[in-house]
Write a protein that holds these residues in place. Structure first.
Motif, PDB file in Angstrom:
ATOM      1  N   GLU A 125       0.828  -1.209   0.000  1.00  0.00           N
ATOM      2  CA  GLU A 125       0.000   0.000   0.000  1.00  0.00           C
ATOM      3  C   GLU A 125       0.863   1.259   0.000  1.00  0.00           C
ATOM      4  O   GLU A 125       0.602   2.206  -0.755  1.00  0.00           O
ATOM      5  CB  GLU A 125      -0.922   0.007   1.222  1.00  0.00           C
ATOM      6  N   ALA A 126       1.866   1.263   0.850  1.00  0.00           N
ATOM      7  CA  ALA A 126       2.724   2.451   0.975  1.00  0.00           C
ATOM      8  C   ALA A 126       3.472   2.728  -0.324  1.00  0.00           C
ATOM      9  O   ALA A 126       3.524   3.872  -0.796  1.00  0.00           O
ATOM     10  CB  ALA A 126       3.704   2.258   2.133  1.00  0.00           C
ATOM     11  N   GLN A 127       4.034   1.683  -0.902  1.00  0.00           N
ATOM     12  CA  GLN A 127       4.798   1.884  -2.128  1.00  0.00           C
ATOM     13  C   GLN A 127       3.905   2.290  -3.303  1.00  0.00           C
ATOM     14  O   GLN A 127       4.283   3.129  -4.121  1.00  0.00           O
ATOM     15  CB  GLN A 127       5.573   0.607  -2.466  1.00  0.00           C
ATOM     16  N   THR A 133       1.398   8.638  -6.939  1.00  0.00           N
ATOM     17  CA  THR A 133       1.692  10.074  -6.849  1.00  0.00           C
ATOM     18  C   THR A 133       2.835  10.451  -7.783  1.00  0.00           C
ATOM     19  O   THR A 133       2.780  11.470  -8.484  1.00  0.00           O
ATOM     20  CB  THR A 133       2.049  10.457  -5.403  1.00  0.00           C
ATOM     21  N   GLY A 134       3.879   9.631  -7.806  1.00  0.00           N
ATOM     22  CA  GLY A 134       5.007   9.886  -8.687  1.00  0.00           C
ATOM     23  C   GLY A 134       4.623   9.811 -10.159  1.00  0.00           C
ATOM     24  O   GLY A 134       5.086  10.624 -10.973  1.00  0.00           O
ATOM     25  N   PRO A 171      -0.964  12.843   0.073  1.00  0.00           N
ATOM     26  CA  PRO A 171      -1.059  11.564   0.797  1.00  0.00           C
ATOM     27  C   PRO A 171       0.308  10.989   1.134  1.00  0.00           C
ATOM     28  O   PRO A 171       0.437  10.254   2.117  1.00  0.00           O
ATOM     29  CB  PRO A 171      -1.824  10.657  -0.190  1.00  0.00           C
ATOM     30  N   VAL A 172       1.317  11.337   0.349  1.00  0.00           N
ATOM     31  CA  VAL A 172       2.663  10.814   0.607  1.00  0.00           C
ATOM     32  C   VAL A 172       3.200  11.338   1.927  1.00  0.00           C
ATOM     33  O   VAL A 172       3.672  10.576   2.778  1.00  0.00           O
ATOM     34  CB  VAL A 172       3.619  11.192  -0.553  1.00  0.00           C
ATOM     35  N   ASN A 173       3.143  12.651   2.125  1.00  0.00           N
ATOM     36  CA  ASN A 173       3.647  13.236   3.368  1.00  0.00           C
ATOM     37  C   ASN A 173       2.882  12.721   4.582  1.00  0.00           C
ATOM     38  O   ASN A 173       3.474  12.366   5.610  1.00  0.00           O
ATOM     39  CB  ASN A 173       3.569  14.762   3.300  1.00  0.00           C
ATOM     40  N   ILE A 174       1.567  12.669   4.470  1.00  0.00           N
ATOM     41  CA  ILE A 174       0.747  12.182   5.589  1.00  0.00           C
ATOM     42  C   ILE A 174       1.096  10.737   5.913  1.00  0.00           C
ATOM     43  O   ILE A 174       1.269  10.360   7.079  1.00  0.00           O
ATOM     44  CB  ILE A 174      -0.750  12.314   5.242  1.00  0.00           C
ATOM     45  N   VAL A 190      -5.748   0.372   7.284  1.00  0.00           N
ATOM     46  CA  VAL A 190      -6.913   1.121   6.782  1.00  0.00           C
ATOM     47  C   VAL A 190      -6.555   2.567   6.441  1.00  0.00           C
ATOM     48  O   VAL A 190      -6.873   3.045   5.341  1.00  0.00           O
ATOM     49  CB  VAL A 190      -8.068   1.055   7.796  1.00  0.00           C
ATOM     50  N   PRO A 191      -5.888   3.318   7.354  1.00  0.00           N
ATOM     51  CA  PRO A 191      -5.510   4.694   6.985  1.00  0.00           C
ATOM     52  C   PRO A 191      -4.636   4.754   5.733  1.00  0.00           C
ATOM     53  O   PRO A 191      -4.811   5.637   4.888  1.00  0.00           O
ATOM     54  CB  PRO A 191      -4.745   5.195   8.219  1.00  0.00           C
ATOM     55  N   THR A 192      -3.713   3.812   5.597  1.00  0.00           N
ATOM     56  CA  THR A 192      -2.846   3.807   4.413  1.00  0.00           C
ATOM     57  C   THR A 192      -3.640   3.444   3.162  1.00  0.00           C
ATOM     58  O   THR A 192      -3.387   3.982   2.074  1.00  0.00           O
ATOM     59  CB  THR A 192      -1.676   2.818   4.605  1.00  0.00           C
ATOM     60  N   GLY A 193      -4.613   2.556   3.308  1.00  0.00           N
ATOM     61  CA  GLY A 193      -5.477   2.219   2.182  1.00  0.00           C
ATOM     62  C   GLY A 193      -6.271   3.418   1.698  1.00  0.00           C
ATOM     63  O   GLY A 193      -6.465   3.611   0.492  1.00  0.00           O
ATOM     64  N   VAL A 194      -6.737   4.249   2.635  1.00  0.00           N
ATOM     65  CA  VAL A 194      -7.460   5.471   2.264  1.00  0.00           C
ATOM     66  C   VAL A 194      -6.539   6.417   1.500  1.00  0.00           C
ATOM     67  O   VAL A 194      -6.918   7.012   0.484  1.00  0.00           O
ATOM     68  CB  VAL A 194      -8.031   6.158   3.519  1.00  0.00           C
ATOM     69  N   LEU A 195      -5.305   6.553   1.978  1.00  0.00           N
ATOM     70  CA  LEU A 195      -4.343   7.428   1.304  1.00  0.00           C
ATOM     71  C   LEU A 195      -3.970   6.887  -0.069  1.00  0.00           C
ATOM     72  O   LEU A 195      -3.717   7.657  -1.005  1.00  0.00           O
ATOM     73  CB  LEU A 195      -3.095   7.594   2.167  1.00  0.00           C
ATOM     74  N   LEU A 196      -3.956   5.557  -0.218  1.00  0.00           N
ATOM     75  CA  LEU A 196      -3.717   4.956  -1.530  1.00  0.00           C
ATOM     76  C   LEU A 196      -4.825   5.344  -2.505  1.00  0.00           C
ATOM     77  O   LEU A 196      -4.548   5.662  -3.675  1.00  0.00           O
ATOM     78  CB  LEU A 196      -3.637   3.435  -1.391  1.00  0.00           C
ATOM     79  N   ALA A 197      -6.076   5.341  -2.033  1.00  0.00           N
ATOM     80  CA  ALA A 197      -7.191   5.757  -2.883  1.00  0.00           C
ATOM     81  C   ALA A 197      -7.067   7.225  -3.281  1.00  0.00           C
ATOM     82  O   ALA A 197      -7.362   7.599  -4.424  1.00  0.00           O
ATOM     83  CB  ALA A 197      -8.514   5.510  -2.149  1.00  0.00           C
TER      84      ALA A 197
END
Length: 218
Positions: A125-127, A133-134, A171-174, A190-197
């Motif tokens: 998810e993080a990557q 974003t990149g 979302p990257v910084n957060i 879950v929070p990372t999944g939201v940021l992925l979306a």
């Protein structure tokens, strides 16, 4: 679409322009995770940060492979500029998935960690959040938008710094801030999944902006 993605993937592979961002990624991961024994949440956050500039570089390199006449031939063969642009995004995503797979495995080989399923899911998810974003930055800073690549490079660097360092801007910084302070991968899923979306939404906006500018220039 699959044929277009295969064509672009093969073209980038034969051009060897993937080597520089790939070597950069491997170098950053090695430096950031070598002999690491801390929580995998922070480790995978570092790996995700390495994915960000490499995904920008890969996307810009992929779009810059063909000159305008050659790209026009591909557009005519494909039937529309949007199909070619979506195939470009799909090809960049395939390369980023390969980086993600390497980013999940290398920290386990270079450091000492206790691995769980939640760690792997969180790392992916993080990557992918950083990759999407990149890719969005790479699209809006590509040759399709800027004829002068010097300006595009400056803008890409500014946007990279903004999404990395701007508090609450992207979302990257957060995500990176949260993961560096977290020690439980399951709680961060879950929070990372939201940021992925949200990052996927950024990518969709990048595609829309690039398509609008490309159509205007045509």
């Amino acid at each position: 679409m699959i044929a277009l993605v295969r064509y672009m993937f093969t073209t980038l592979l034969l051009s060897q322009r993937y080597l520089a961002p790939l070597l950069l990624f491997l170098g950053l991961v090695t430096v950031l995770t070598s002999s690491d024994a801390g929580p995998l949440t922070a480790t995978y956050a570092s790996v995700a940060g390495a994915v960000l500039p490499c995904s920008v570089w890969l996307t810009m390199a992929l779009i810059g492979l063909e000159d305008q006449p050659h790209r026009s031939i591909v557009v005519v063969s494909a039937g529309s500029r949007l199909r070619v642009l979506l195939a470009t995004v799909g090809t960049a995503a395939v390369w980023c998935l390969l980086l993600t797979a390497a980013g999940l495995v290398l920290p386990l080989m270079l450091g000492t960690h206790t691995l769980g399923l939640a760690d792997l899911v969180l790392g992916a998810e993080a990557q992918l959040t950083c990759a999407f974003t990149g890719m969005a930055i790479g699209l809006v800073c590509s040759r399709l938008v800027f004829r002068r690549q010097g300006y595009a490079l400056v803008l890409a660097l500014v946007l990279l710094l903004a999404v990395l360092l701007g508090k609450g801007v992207s979302p990257v910084n957060i995500m990176l801030t949260r993961l560096q302070d977290s020690s439980d991968s399951a709680d961060a899923l879950v929070p990372t999944g939201v940021l992925l979306a949200v990052a996927a939404g950024f990518l969709a906006v990048g595609v829309a902006v690039t398509q609008a500018i490309t159509r205007r220039k045509a």
